[in-house]
Design a protein around this motif. Sequence first.
Motif, mmCIF file in Angstrom:
data_model
loop_
_atom_site.group_PDB
_atom_site.id
_atom_site.type_symbol
_atom_site.label_atom_id
_atom_site.label_comp_id
_atom_site.label_asym_id
_atom_site.label_seq_id
_atom_site.Cartn_x
_atom_site.Cartn_y
_atom_site.Cartn_z
ATOM 1 N N THR A 83 2.953 17.974 48.535
ATOM 2 C CA THR A 83 2.911 16.965 47.472
ATOM 3 C C THR A 83 2.824 15.558 48.057
ATOM 4 O O THR A 83 2.058 14.710 47.570
ATOM 5 C CB THR A 83 4.156 17.097 46.586
ATOM 6 O OG1 THR A 83 4.260 18.435 46.091
ATOM 7 C CG2 THR A 83 4.085 16.138 45.422
ATOM 8 N N ALA A 84 3.598 15.305 49.099
ATOM 9 C CA ALA A 84 3.553 13.992 49.740
ATOM 10 C C ALA A 84 2.180 13.727 50.355
ATOM 11 O O ALA A 84 1.665 12.599 50.281
ATOM 12 C CB ALA A 84 4.639 13.896 50.813
ATOM 13 N N LEU A 88 -0.293 10.569 49.375
ATOM 14 C CA LEU A 88 -0.794 9.613 50.376
ATOM 15 C C LEU A 88 -2.316 9.608 50.437
ATOM 16 O O LEU A 88 -2.943 8.545 50.571
ATOM 17 C CB LEU A 88 -0.206 9.946 51.735
ATOM 18 C CG LEU A 88 1.030 9.142 52.186
ATOM 19 C CD1 LEU A 88 0.682 7.660 52.329
ATOM 20 C CD2 LEU A 88 2.186 9.299 51.210
ATOM 21 N N GLN A 89 -2.943 10.782 50.339
ATOM 22 C CA GLN A 89 -4.406 10.822 50.381
ATOM 23 C C GLN A 89 -5.022 10.141 49.168
ATOM 24 O O GLN A 89 -6.069 9.493 49.273
ATOM 25 C CB GLN A 89 -4.878 12.273 50.483
ATOM 26 C CG GLN A 89 -4.611 12.905 51.841
ATOM 27 C CD GLN A 89 -5.439 14.153 52.068
ATOM 28 O OE1 GLN A 89 -6.393 14.423 51.343
ATOM 29 N NE2 GLN A 89 -5.074 14.922 53.074
ATOM 30 N N LEU A 90 -4.398 10.308 48.002
ATOM 31 C CA LEU A 90 -4.914 9.633 46.821
ATOM 32 C C LEU A 90 -4.668 8.126 46.888
ATOM 33 O O LEU A 90 -5.492 7.330 46.417
ATOM 34 C CB LEU A 90 -4.263 10.218 45.567
ATOM 35 C CG LEU A 90 -4.616 11.672 45.231
ATOM 36 C CD1 LEU A 90 -3.865 12.129 43.994
ATOM 37 C CD2 LEU A 90 -6.117 11.836 45.023
ATOM 38 N N MET A 91 -3.552 7.728 47.466
ATOM 39 C CA MET A 91 -3.240 6.305 47.557
ATOM 40 C C MET A 91 -4.145 5.582 48.545
ATOM 41 O O MET A 91 -4.339 4.362 48.421
ATOM 42 C CB MET A 91 -1.780 6.115 47.965
ATOM 43 C CG MET A 91 -0.782 6.455 46.866
ATOM 44 S SD MET A 91 0.939 6.241 47.388
ATOM 45 C CE MET A 91 0.987 4.468 47.679
ATOM 46 N N THR A 97 -4.244 -1.396 52.077
ATOM 47 C CA THR A 97 -3.543 -1.291 53.373
ATOM 48 C C THR A 97 -3.689 0.114 53.953
ATOM 49 O O THR A 97 -3.987 0.279 55.145
ATOM 50 C CB THR A 97 -2.058 -1.635 53.194
ATOM 51 O OG1 THR A 97 -1.945 -2.938 52.620
ATOM 52 C CG2 THR A 97 -1.336 -1.595 54.534
ATOM 53 N N LEU A 98 -3.494 1.124 53.118
ATOM 54 C CA LEU A 98 -3.641 2.506 53.587
ATOM 55 C C LEU A 98 -5.100 2.812 53.932
ATOM 56 O O LEU A 98 -5.372 3.578 54.859
ATOM 57 C CB LEU A 98 -3.127 3.477 52.522
ATOM 58 C CG LEU A 98 -1.623 3.431 52.243
ATOM 59 C CD1 LEU A 98 -1.264 4.383 51.107
ATOM 60 C CD2 LEU A 98 -0.835 3.794 53.492
ATOM 61 N N GLU A 99 -6.020 2.221 53.191
ATOM 62 C CA GLU A 99 -7.441 2.440 53.487
ATOM 63 C C GLU A 99 -7.802 1.861 54.855
ATOM 64 O O GLU A 99 -8.565 2.474 55.610
ATOM 65 C CB GLU A 99 -8.297 1.803 52.389
ATOM 66 C CG GLU A 99 -9.780 2.114 52.521
ATOM 67 C CD GLU A 99 -10.582 1.534 51.379
ATOM 68 O OE1 GLU A 99 -11.807 1.752 51.349
ATOM 69 O OE2 GLU A 99 -9.990 0.846 50.519
ATOM 70 N N ARG A 100 -7.236 0.693 55.177
ATOM 71 C CA ARG A 100 -7.489 0.119 56.502
ATOM 72 C C ARG A 100 -6.863 0.976 57.596
ATOM 73 O O ARG A 100 -7.448 1.141 58.670
ATOM 74 C CB ARG A 100 -6.941 -1.317 56.556
ATOM 75 C CG ARG A 100 -7.759 -2.327 55.771
ATOM 76 C CD ARG A 100 -7.379 -3.749 56.147
ATOM 77 N NE ARG A 100 -5.987 -4.033 55.817
ATOM 78 C CZ ARG A 100 -5.593 -4.541 54.655
ATOM 79 N NH1 ARG A 100 -6.488 -4.818 53.712
ATOM 80 N NH2 ARG A 100 -4.313 -4.788 54.439
ATOM 81 N N LEU A 101 -5.668 1.503 57.346
ATOM 82 C CA LEU A 101 -5.033 2.384 58.327
ATOM 83 C C LEU A 101 -5.859 3.636 58.567
ATOM 84 O O LEU A 101 -5.973 4.107 59.701
ATOM 85 C CB LEU A 101 -3.626 2.774 57.848
ATOM 86 C CG LEU A 101 -2.531 1.716 57.940
ATOM 87 C CD1 LEU A 101 -1.233 2.233 57.341
ATOM 88 C CD2 LEU A 101 -2.316 1.297 59.392
ATOM 89 N N GLN A 102 -6.446 4.155 57.517
ATOM 90 C CA GLN A 102 -7.255 5.366 57.668
ATOM 91 C C GLN A 102 -8.487 5.120 58.528
ATOM 92 O O GLN A 102 -8.955 6.015 59.233
ATOM 93 C CB GLN A 102 -7.663 5.886 56.288
ATOM 94 C CG GLN A 102 -8.280 7.283 56.304
ATOM 95 C CD GLN A 102 -8.627 7.749 54.904
ATOM 96 O OE1 GLN A 102 -8.941 6.943 54.028
ATOM 97 N NE2 GLN A 102 -8.570 9.052 54.689
ATOM 98 N N LYS A 103 -9.004 3.894 58.496
ATOM 99 C CA LYS A 103 -10.201 3.569 59.267
ATOM 100 C C LYS A 103 -9.888 3.151 60.697
ATOM 101 O O LYS A 103 -10.823 2.910 61.470
ATOM 102 C CB LYS A 103 -10.981 2.442 58.569
ATOM 103 C CG LYS A 103 -11.548 2.848 57.211
ATOM 104 C CD LYS A 103 -12.305 1.702 56.565
ATOM 105 C CE LYS A 103 -12.882 2.123 55.222
ATOM 106 N NZ LYS A 103 -13.620 1.005 54.563
ATOM 107 N N GLU A 104 -8.599 3.048 61.042
ATOM 108 C CA GLU A 104 -8.228 2.637 62.395
ATOM 109 C C GLU A 104 -8.202 3.790 63.384
ATOM 110 O O GLU A 104 -7.822 3.594 64.537
ATOM 111 C CB GLU A 104 -6.852 1.957 62.362
ATOM 112 C CG GLU A 104 -6.868 0.587 61.716
ATOM 113 C CD GLU A 104 -5.488 -0.054 61.727
ATOM 114 O OE1 GLU A 104 -4.557 0.580 62.263
ATOM 115 O OE2 GLU A 104 -5.340 -1.174 61.191
ATOM 116 N N GLY A 105 -8.571 4.975 62.938
ATOM 117 C CA GLY A 105 -8.630 6.115 63.852
ATOM 118 C C GLY A 105 -7.286 6.798 64.024
ATOM 119 O O GLY A 105 -6.491 6.904 63.074
#
Length: 423
Positions: A83-84, A88-91, A97-105
């Motif tokens: 569930t968590a 997190l994937q939807l957020m 901020t999370l989108e930038r973290l996802q693109k940081e590798g």
Amino acid sequence: MLQTILNSFRLPEIRKKLAFTAAMLLLYRLGAYIPSPGVDIDTVKQIEQNFSGSNILGFLNLFSGGSLSRLSLFALGIMPYITASIILQLMTVVVPTLERLQKEGEVGQQKITQYTRYLTVALAFAQSVGYVFLFQSFQNTAGTSVVGTLTFPKVFLIVICLTAGTTLLMWLGELITQRGIGNGISLMIFASIASRIPSGLQAWATNPDPVFKVMMPFIALAVIVGIVFVQEGQRRIPVQYAKRVVGRRMTTGGSTYLPLRVNMAGVIPVIFAASIMAFPPTIGQLMNTPAALSFANFFSPNGWAYVAGEVFFIVIFTYFYTAVTFNPVDQADNLKKYGGFIPGVRPGRPTAEYLDRILSRLTFPGALYLGAVAALPTILISQTSATFFFGGTSILIVIGVALDTVKQLEAQLMMRNYEGFLK
């Protein structure tokens, strides 16, 4: 597949990984039988009928491998972590901020994983509190509650133990992924469902309907063959590599193919959809009021509302997870970088658009297939008098995880097989 499993025991390194995976799963199953402190074991044995059948508690008990009905240390299972992960994937889509973290590798992914762990602990704590009060309402014929008289120290102790159990499972799952074979979280769900197979066989053997008893093995075999056929189905995109100069050497061109599977997302959409659809009836059961129980019954796993919602979320998550795992733009850039091209398609953006169009056409039937298999047993139960111990969701997870694990095992064997280079 059998030859792959036999070959894996010949290599010491893979044999150690398999032994480590088996040991962690054995520890997981052992914890399912260790009761939480303050739980009346005799009363637990008398209220197990509340966790059978088509209600949401029976569904969650199946995913926990029977741990929930015993209120053991691993009663919550690994569902809070799933569930968590969904949250997190939807957020990441809506939170910059999370989108930038996802693109940081890898560094950004580690931070997102850390946030997922924190959210898992919070969800497990909240869910543990609800289950303590839910089990307090379950009583045996003598009027004895499962957890007895509730006091703050007892509630706090049980909640801490259940939360710690979920945290331990999360850690064990990550250990299996890092040091074992396969995805640890998926293998834990696989072990939970597989532990109920003896009960399913017993239910089939004691079924009074002779026609169902004879036809059930053939139905199960046909479903397994169909799932394996679609899971292994792929569209092979031809790729041609041109000759190019690398340093002082001329590399020879060649032809290969880019495999696009019909179901690129695997069983992840099924697990995510089951977790989301289990949330509303679980809240209804935990509130334990007439209106909340009516709401929980409306979303029971064998109801049309649950099936429709599950199919809807399976289709949504299939597209979502396929977009996460396969990026047509990145694939087109990689082909262009290494001198590859698809015959009849220009490199660059036209290649990305071509791959995206092919992937969209493949994902739609793949998503419908997942939804159909998940809903098929429920539809058969409602239209006939047959009873199926396992639902379509469980079958998809078991077969999908088994296929993915065997593929990872084959990849490990191929990495260590150098006969073709030595001969």
